[in-house]
Design an enzyme around this catalytic site. Structure first.
Site, PDB file in Angstrom:
ATOM      1  N   TYR A   1      -8.110 104.778  53.479  1.00  0.00           N
ATOM      2  CA  TYR A   1      -9.163 104.924  52.465  1.00  0.00           C
ATOM      3  C   TYR A   1      -8.735 104.372  51.106  1.00  0.00           C
ATOM      4  CZ  TYR A   1     -13.278 107.392  50.566  1.00  0.00           C
ATOM      5  OH  TYR A   1     -14.489 107.707  49.995  1.00  0.00           O
TER       6      TYR A   1
ATOM      7  N   LYS B   1     -13.344 104.691  43.900  1.00  0.00           N
ATOM      8  CA  LYS B   1     -13.886 105.998  43.487  1.00  0.00           C
ATOM      9  C   LYS B   1     -13.148 106.524  42.255  1.00  0.00           C
ATOM     10  CE  LYS B   1     -17.089 106.426  46.603  1.00  0.00           C
ATOM     11  NZ  LYS B   1     -18.470 106.148  46.196  1.00  0.00           N
TER      12      LYS B   1
HETATM   13  N1  LIG Z   1     -20.103 110.783  53.658  1.00  0.00           N
HETATM   14  C1  LIG Z   1     -19.093 111.294  52.987  1.00  0.00           C
HETATM   15  O1  LIG Z   1     -18.214 111.976  53.558  1.00  0.00           O
HETATM   16  C2  LIG Z   1     -18.982 111.119  51.500  1.00  0.00           C
HETATM   17  C3  LIG Z   1     -18.090 111.927  50.799  1.00  0.00           C
HETATM   18  C4  LIG Z   1     -17.980 111.763  49.427  1.00  0.00           C
HETATM   19  C5  LIG Z   1     -18.732 110.810  48.770  1.00  0.00           C
HETATM   20  N2  LIG Z   1     -19.588 110.037  49.468  1.00  0.00           N
HETATM   21  C6  LIG Z   1     -20.335 109.013  48.716  1.00  0.00           C
HETATM   22  O2  LIG Z   1     -21.725 109.309  48.787  1.00  0.00           O
HETATM   23  C7  LIG Z   1     -22.456 108.086  48.743  1.00  0.00           C
HETATM   24  C8  LIG Z   1     -23.388 107.991  49.937  1.00  0.00           C
HETATM   25  O3  LIG Z   1     -22.607 108.056  51.112  1.00  0.00           O
HETATM   26  P1  LIG Z   1     -23.271 108.329  52.544  1.00  0.00           P
HETATM   27  O4  LIG Z   1     -22.216 108.986  53.343  1.00  0.00           O
HETATM   28  O5  LIG Z   1     -24.592 108.962  52.378  1.00  0.00           O
HETATM   29  O6  LIG Z   1     -23.443 106.820  53.048  1.00  0.00           O
HETATM   30  P2  LIG Z   1     -24.347 106.232  54.263  1.00  0.00           P
HETATM   31  O7  LIG Z   1     -24.907 107.341  55.094  1.00  0.00           O
HETATM   32  O8  LIG Z   1     -23.495 105.181  54.909  1.00  0.00           O
HETATM   33  O9  LIG Z   1     -25.553 105.519  53.497  1.00  0.00           O
HETATM   34  C9  LIG Z   1     -25.276 104.420  52.692  1.00  0.00           C
HETATM   35  C10 LIG Z   1     -26.535 103.997  51.966  1.00  0.00           C
HETATM   36  O10 LIG Z   1     -26.180 102.900  51.103  1.00  0.00           O
HETATM   37  C11 LIG Z   1     -26.952 101.755  51.451  1.00  0.00           C
HETATM   38  N3  LIG Z   1     -26.134 100.561  51.297  1.00  0.00           N
HETATM   39  C12 LIG Z   1     -25.029 100.202  51.980  1.00  0.00           C
HETATM   40  N4  LIG Z   1     -24.536  99.036  51.523  1.00  0.00           N
HETATM   41  C13 LIG Z   1     -25.372  98.660  50.528  1.00  0.00           C
HETATM   42  C14 LIG Z   1     -25.391  97.546  49.640  1.00  0.00           C
HETATM   43  N5  LIG Z   1     -24.471  96.562  49.688  1.00  0.00           N
HETATM   44  N6  LIG Z   1     -26.393  97.469  48.730  1.00  0.00           N
HETATM   45  C15 LIG Z   1     -27.335  98.437  48.675  1.00  0.00           C
HETATM   46  N7  LIG Z   1     -27.354  99.520  49.465  1.00  0.00           N
HETATM   47  C16 LIG Z   1     -26.381  99.615  50.378  1.00  0.00           C
HETATM   48  C17 LIG Z   1     -27.420 101.965  52.880  1.00  0.00           C
HETATM   49  O11 LIG Z   1     -28.638 101.265  53.056  1.00  0.00           O
HETATM   50  P3  LIG Z   1     -29.108 100.634  54.489  1.00  0.00           P
HETATM   51  O12 LIG Z   1     -28.875 101.663  55.541  1.00  0.00           O
HETATM   52  O13 LIG Z   1     -30.564 100.355  54.275  1.00  0.00           O
HETATM   53  O14 LIG Z   1     -28.330  99.383  54.690  1.00  0.00           O
HETATM   54  C18 LIG Z   1     -27.607 103.492  52.905  1.00  0.00           C
HETATM   55  O15 LIG Z   1     -28.863 103.854  52.375  1.00  0.00           O
HETATM   56  C19 LIG Z   1     -21.410 106.967  48.666  1.00  0.00           C
HETATM   57  O16 LIG Z   1     -21.170 106.636  47.322  1.00  0.00           O
HETATM   58  C20 LIG Z   1     -20.197 107.618  49.278  1.00  0.00           C
HETATM   59  O17 LIG Z   1     -18.997 107.026  48.874  1.00  0.00           O
HETATM   60  C21 LIG Z   1     -19.741 110.158  50.823  1.00  0.00           C
END
Ligand SMILES: NC(=O)c1ccc[n+]([C@@H]2O[C@H](COP(=O)([O-])OP(=O)(O)OC[C@H]3O[C@@H](n4cnc5c(N)ncnc54)[C@H](OP(=O)(O)O)[C@@H]3O)[C@@H](O)[C@H]2O)c1
Length: 254
Positions: free
Chosen positions: A154, A161
């Site tokens: 990571y 981040k």
């Molecule tokens: N999941 C975790 O464990 C976790 C923990 C801490 C923080 N976070 C943070 O929370 C946020 C959301 O994470 P998530 O887990 O919900 O992610 P996710 O389920 O993978 O969803 C990602 C979203 O971002 C969009 N996306 C991806 N690449 C993109 C790009 N180049 N331009 C515009 N949109 C883009 C995707 O759109 P499409 O599907 O339409 O392509 C989707 O709507 C991120 O910042 C992540 O780092 C996540």
């Protein structure tokens, strides 16, 4: 009950996962929602329909936040459609899981562009709208445990981040006097599509459950969205430049 009626939010990456949950939470609280998607148009249509079910306006914009021109267009279209912007959630992210020592220049550029540069550009384009918000504009950024700790595979996203947490503080310094609050949410592991390529996902999730200090409640996108709703609301007007951890206490102890 938090009431965001009459307000507008722009959320990047809200076709799935945490962004989608934020869109629905804010819409439920009365906010009109502009949001971006990239590769999931069908999911985006569903989110727009769900926002409409709450009686709110939805605007789905296809945009790649690694592309500066897409960010400029997204903020401009949102302003033109809604005539205002009260809340910006810079949520879309990505980068891929790999050892730091295997990182190529394109890997580095993509992770930094989608996470770090996107936030800077979104803030630059959105600030002139957010400073006109009636009850302080709000920018919410998204970090993770990798921003301050070390997680296998990571390193690159973790570094991005860490930069986001720092930018949150520096943007608060610059935008606070202009009537805008900038805060970050640092979530523990949430089982979304983002983890689908993590090889040892199930082991890590099991370990997190064992370390939970809130019993057997799994951290879900909706829990993160609850924190976003608070930070988007006037209840958080005195919260500035902060990173709020939501992880059920798992990161408190070794
Ligand atoms: N999941 C975790 O464990 C976790 C923990 C801490 C923080 N976070 C943070 O929370 C946020 C959301 O994470 P998530 O887990 O919900 O992610 P996710 O389920 O993978 O969803 C990602 C979203 O971002 C969009 N996306 C991806 N690449 C993109 C790009 N180049 N331009 C515009 N949109 C883009 C995707 O759109 P499409 O599907 O339409 O392509 C989707 O709507 C991120 O910042 C992540 O780092 C996540």
């Amino acid at each position: 009950m938090i009431n965001l009626k009459g307000k507008t939010a722009l959320i990047t990456g809200a076709s799935r996962g945490i962004g989608r949950a934020c869109a629905l939470r804010l819409a439920e609280a009365g906010c009109d929602i502009a949001f971006t998607y990239l590769n999931s148009p069908r999911n985006a249509r569903e989110v727009a329909d769900e926002v409409a079910h709450f009686g709110r306006q939805a605007l789905a914009i296809k945009a790649d936040v690694s592309q500066p021109s897409d960010i400029e267009t997204t903020v401009r279209i949102t302003g033109e459609e809604f005539g205002r912007l009260d809340v910006l959630i810079s949520n879309a992210a990505g980068g891929g899981f790999r050892p730091v020592l295997d990182t190529t220049l394109p890997n580095f550029d993509y992770a930094m562009h989608i996470n770090v540069r996107a936030l800077i550009l979104l803030a630059q384009y959105a600030a002139p709208w957010l400073e006109k918000a009636t009850d302080r504009g709000k920018i919410i950024t998204m970090s993770s445990m990798g921003g301050s700790r070390a997680i296998p595979l990571y390193g690159l996203i973790g570094a991005a981040k860490g930069a986001i947490e720092s930018l949150t503080r520096h943007l608060a310094l610059e935008l606070g006097p202009r009537g805008i609050n900038v805060n970050c949410i640092c979530a523990g592991m949430v089982d979304t599509g983002a983890l689908s390529h993590l090889p040892n996902k199930e082991d890590i999730l099991r370990m997190r459950r064992q370390k939970s200090l809130v019993g057997d409640i799994d951290l879900k996108p909706e829990h993160v969205a609850d924190v976003a709703l608070f930070l988007a609301s006037p209840l958080a007007n005195l919260v500035q430049g902060a990173t709020l951890v939501i992880d059920g206490g798992t990161s408190l102890h070794v």
